[in-house]
Design a protein around this motif. Structure first.
Motif: not given
Lengths: 800, 121
Positions: B27-28, B31-34, B37-38, B40-41, B47, B75-76, B79
């Motif tokens: 889980g941690d 969350d760190f790499f999310s 969220q990546l 979704r966006t 930026r 970039t996303r 990652i």
């Protein structure tokens, strides 16, 4: 609930693990085990390389020790509670580890001091191990009733386990007459139960320290813009809160406000919130909690709000960077543009009035901010004082109408106590002290009364913080809080409670008569009332005493007020005197309650500064009815609201109003030989019939005292007091004055005036005695250490 | 008794404790790499570097936006791939350990047996 409790099983797995954990939970031992693991691996590898079969033994040892260390860290350090509600499953780790095979009640009392919760109760509530052992000695040996009560307490306090504090409270609860014992300690059973809840809360906080908070990771800010200028002129609250302990929201109203804020920011309307409430009511705490909630990746917030960050704009930094108005407006426009383009910013204007009015440290930016607020695209939070909000509303109605207003009310006592309990760990860490429960209670009580520039819970927390500097033996007690308020607010709150002061109260009449003559009835009435107040037989929500002194001029009304100030508050300077003949207009009410910054001599300002005082309201009959109406609340509830609508407490004052109304009638009573005490009712009825005072006004006083005119015999005694005063003045020159009987008689003959009482006496003594002394000193007839004897003829010569 | 308690814990609560800690660790890392969220966006500008110029409109703004989105997506994606690899690796190692968990207490016994038998590597 069934009262029969299963006996403690010494050999249960949890009990065995707890005892083993007690032995193995030792840093040195764990370091030795870890070192052994490392050595075993290194030696094992070496033996493998040289093809020795002993390598297997080394690896076996390393694996076994690895299993052991995992067991210690994950289980033995704190054996978790079992799944059932059986006694063995709910006893805490430290209780289990210290329980003997067949525990007796005294064993339970003894183990409390070895538990963290027991230590907590000892430091904060004064429940010592000795005290528990003494109580246990008077209880049956069988601990079953203690365990049964402990189970009930566990359920009642919603505790996860039965820890030392629960055992301690259970022992006390089983003692017959425990209420009496707790009252001696100024505690109640509910305080101890509250203490258990407090410990559980702190324990939960400690456990949560190691847990990682999910806040979005490295991708969180990738899709949001750069904000270099905003970063320069603001503080990123989200960033600050990210590394801190989670803000706790205890107040139901605050939770409601937080949810309203989320509602506003997720709706399609104007994206602004104005939190309006007094300073100290928790506006900043709400914004901090909002910032944390937004960064919580596990929260259920919509994506349009998740990971948004709160930036507090720094008004002072902005003004100093762009002193010219046009420059400043340009800078603010640029910052707000940056925030809007970044798409993840919520701007927080703390003390928003600084941005809407010109002044020192503030600047009116309405022209820039109003269109942005009205457009409602950029998310903005404003926090503002209610008074300031009303002032801005009066001037800029368009602006205030564009805001989504949410009121933040002050907290009540229960809520404030919770907030203080929440703040205590931080204050303790900061000051390196421990706070007792009495310190918290005293902080609430005193701040409510004497701290006027903040609201609850902020003012109680601020006082608690200040008290951290007055700890004794690293313990913050009620005395530390009293010292803190005396030093920081400049108010004396410690009413002396020693024997000397008790004897003062018991001999109040004698002490008062040392400086005033006669008026036995009035002095006795006042003394009785004050003794009742000191003994605690008074309403704490009213002034110590409220008295109306009625009688002719010069009979000792003001003198009695001064004597009271000296005797009761240990100093004649503890008197706040107002001549109400200066308050004859309705508009004079504003002078009575003026803000200290505008008039430091207004009644409210003086009482704020010196709450332990005699408030002397001279010639009350001359005050305007509106002034009297204003004073009614003060007499009734011991509260007066000042010009800024802040409550000023008069609950530690003695209020004395004086009046000459009905003086002639009092003289008639005395002339006809009527006893004033028996004629009091008749006199008051007459007074009300003359409309001099309204019945509702007279009824507000605790006592109404009638002062009789002074007789020539009284004046003789007054001369002695005046001469005593003259001698005190002459004491530094080592000169004294004495009058023979003839001189005194002459002074009374010349100075006595039934209409003006003792007042002319002072003048005549000044004219005669003081003149004689002055001439004698200047002509060198009197040397140091001499006594000037004054006779009748000397006075006669001086007065002719 | 002490060794028995250790073994008993290992096969019952210990296993559960290990799985729970594995879940927390994963889980941690998530969350760190999310990663969510990546995803979704994924196509959002990097930026918001084009945000200022969008107000002007026109072809220049369009290309600004396009480049910003390309940079963001690249970039996303990087990652996502790197983070995904680490998460999968951590999960595989964790699950392997969970599978061999019951065998771990047997290893010291096996080691002693091999020592007694004098087997060399």
């Amino acid at each position: 609930m069934n009262n029969t409790v299963e006996a403690f099983d010494y050999n249960s797995l949890r009990a065995r693990e707890a005892r083993l954990g007690k032995k193995l939970n030792n840093k040195v031992l764990q370091t030795v085990i870890l070192t052994l693991i490392l050595i075993s691996i290194i030696v094992g590898v070496f033996l493998t390389l040289i093809h020795s079969f002993w390598c297997w033994l080394c690896f076996s040892l390393a694996i076994f020790l690895g299993m052991l260390i995992f067991w210690i860290k994950c289980e033995l350090v704190s054996v978790p509670v079992g799944r059932t509600e059986r006694l063995n499953d709910v006893l805490s780790n430290d209780v289990l580890a210290n329980l003997p095979r067949n525990p007796k009640t005294k064993d339970l009392a003894s183990l409390v001091k070895h538990t963290s919760s027991g230590k907590f109760l000892n430091v904060r509530y004064g429940i010592s191990s000795n005290m528990l052992e003494n109580i246990a000695a008077s209880l049956p040996e069988n601990p079953a009733p203690i365990f049964a009560t402990a189970l009930k307490i566990k359920q009642g306090t919603d505790s996860e386990e039965i820890h030392g504090a629960i055992i301690a409270v259970s022992i006390i609860a089983n003692l017959e007459g425990s209420d009496y014992l707790l009252h001696q300690m100024k505690l109640e059973m509910v305080d101890l139960l509250d203490g258990i809840v407090w410990f559980n809360y702190l324990n939960g906080l400690v456990k949560s320290i190691g847990k990682k908070r999910h806040s979005g990771g490295i991708a969180r800010d990738l899709s949001f813009g750069y904000i270099p200028t905003l970063q320069r002129f603001s503080i990123n609250i989200s960033k600050v809160r990210e590394g801190s302990m989670k803000t706790q929201i205890h107040l139901p109203t605050h939770k409601e406000i937080l949810s309203k804020m989320f509602q506003v920011f997720t709706s399609g309307g104007r994206q602004n919130v104005a939190l309006i409430g007094p300073e100290g009511s928790g506006r900043s705490t709400i914004v901090n909690a909002l910032a944390e909630e937004l960064l919580d990746a596990d929260s259920k917030l919509p994506n349009s709000l998740k990971f948004r960050q709160v930036f507090k704009l720094d008004a002072a930094a902005l003004i100093s960077a762009a002193p010219e108005r046009g420059e400043l407006e340009g800078l603010v426009m640029h910052i707000l543009g940056e925030a809007y383009a970044a798409k993840n910013i919520i701007i927080w204007l703390e003390n928003a009035e600084l941005f809407f009015e010109d002044g020192v440290g503030s600047v009116d930016l309405s022209n820039v901010l109003l269109p942005i607020i009205e457009a409602g695209k950029l998310r903005i939070i404003m926090t503002m004082d209610r008074q300031k909000f009303l002032e801005i509303s009066a001037k800029k109605a368009t602006l205030t109408n564009s805001l989504n207003k949410i009121m933040v009310p002050p907290a009540n006592e229960q809520e404030t106590m919770k907030v203080m309990q929440d703040q205590v760990p931080f204050l303790e860490y900061q000051h390196k002290v421990s706070y007792t429960i009495w310190a918290l209670k005293e902080a609430y009580r005193l701040s409510e009364r004497y701290v006027h520039d903040l609201e609850m819970p902020g003012r109680a927390v601020a006082l608690l913080d200040a008290a951290g500097n007055y700890a004794e033996n690293m313990l913050v007690t009620a005395t530390s809080v009293r010292q803190a308020i005396e030093k920081t607010e400049g108010v004396k709150v410690s009413l002396a409670e020693n024997d000397h002061d008790k004897s003062k109260l018991l001999n109040l009449e004698t002490l008062i008569h040392e400086r005033m003559i006669d008026q036995e009835d009035a002095v006795k009435t006042i003394s009785d009332a004050l003794r009742r107040a000191a003994a605690g037989v008074r309403n704490e929500r009213r002034p110590i005493g409220t008295f109306l002194f009625l009688g002719p001029t010069g009979v000792g009304k003001t003198e009695l007020a001064k004597a009271l100030s000296e005797v009761y508050f240990s100093g004649e300077n503890h008197i706040i005197r107002l001549d109400l003949n200066e308050f004859v207009e309705a508009s004079d009410v504003s002078r009575l309650i003026a803000d200290p910054t505008e008039d430091e001599f207004s009644l409210t300002a003086q009482v704020m500064k010196q709450p332990f005082s005699v408030v002397l309201l001279d010639e009350i009959e001359k005050a305007h009815p509106k002034v009297l109406t204003t004073l009614l609340q003060m007499l009734d509830e011991g509260i007066l609201r000042d010009a800024r609508n802040k409550e000023v407490s008069f609950r530690d004052t003695i209020i004395i109003a004086t009046s000459n109304a009905g003086a002639n009638r009092i003289r008639e009573y005395v002339k006809s030989g009527t006893n004033l005490t028996s004629a009091k009712e008749d006199f008051l009825n007459w007074l009300m019939s003359t409309n001099e005072f309204k019945p509702e006004f007279l009824n507000r006083f605790d006592e109404i005292c009638l002062f009789k005119p002074l007789s020539p015999a009284d004046c003789l005694k007054i001369i002695d007091l005046i001469i005593e005063g003259v001698n005190k003045t002459l004491a530094p020159q080592k000169i004294s004055v004495a009058l023979d009987e003839g001189a005194k008689q002459l002074l009374v003959e010349r100075g006595y005036d039934p209409e003006l009482g003792a007042r002319p006496m002072k003048r005549i003594v000044q004219k005669s005695v003081e003149n004689i002394v002055a001439k004698s000193v200047l002509s060198n007839e009197t040397s140091s250490g001499a006594e000037i004897l004054i006779n009748r003829s000397m006075i006669e010569n001086e007065l002719t | 008794m002490f060794v028995v308690d250790l073994i008993q814990w290992w096969y019952f609560r210990g296993w559960g404790v290990y799985l729970a800690s594995l879940k927390t660790k994963l889980g941690d890392t998530l969350d760190f790499f999310s990663i969510g969220q990546l995803f979704r966006t994924l196509f959002m500008p990097y930026r918001q570097i084009s945000a200022g110029s969008t107000e002007l409109g026109g072809p220049s703004a369009f290309f600004d936006r396009l480049i910003s989105r390309l940079v963001g997506t690249f970039t996303r994606l990087f990652i996502i791939i790197f983070g995904g690899f680490l998460i999968i690796l951590e999960a595989i190692l964790g699950v392997c350990l969970a599978i061999i968990w019951p065998l771990i207490p047997l290893l010291p016994i096996l080691g002693i047996a091999l020592t007694v038998m004098g087997i060399r590597l």
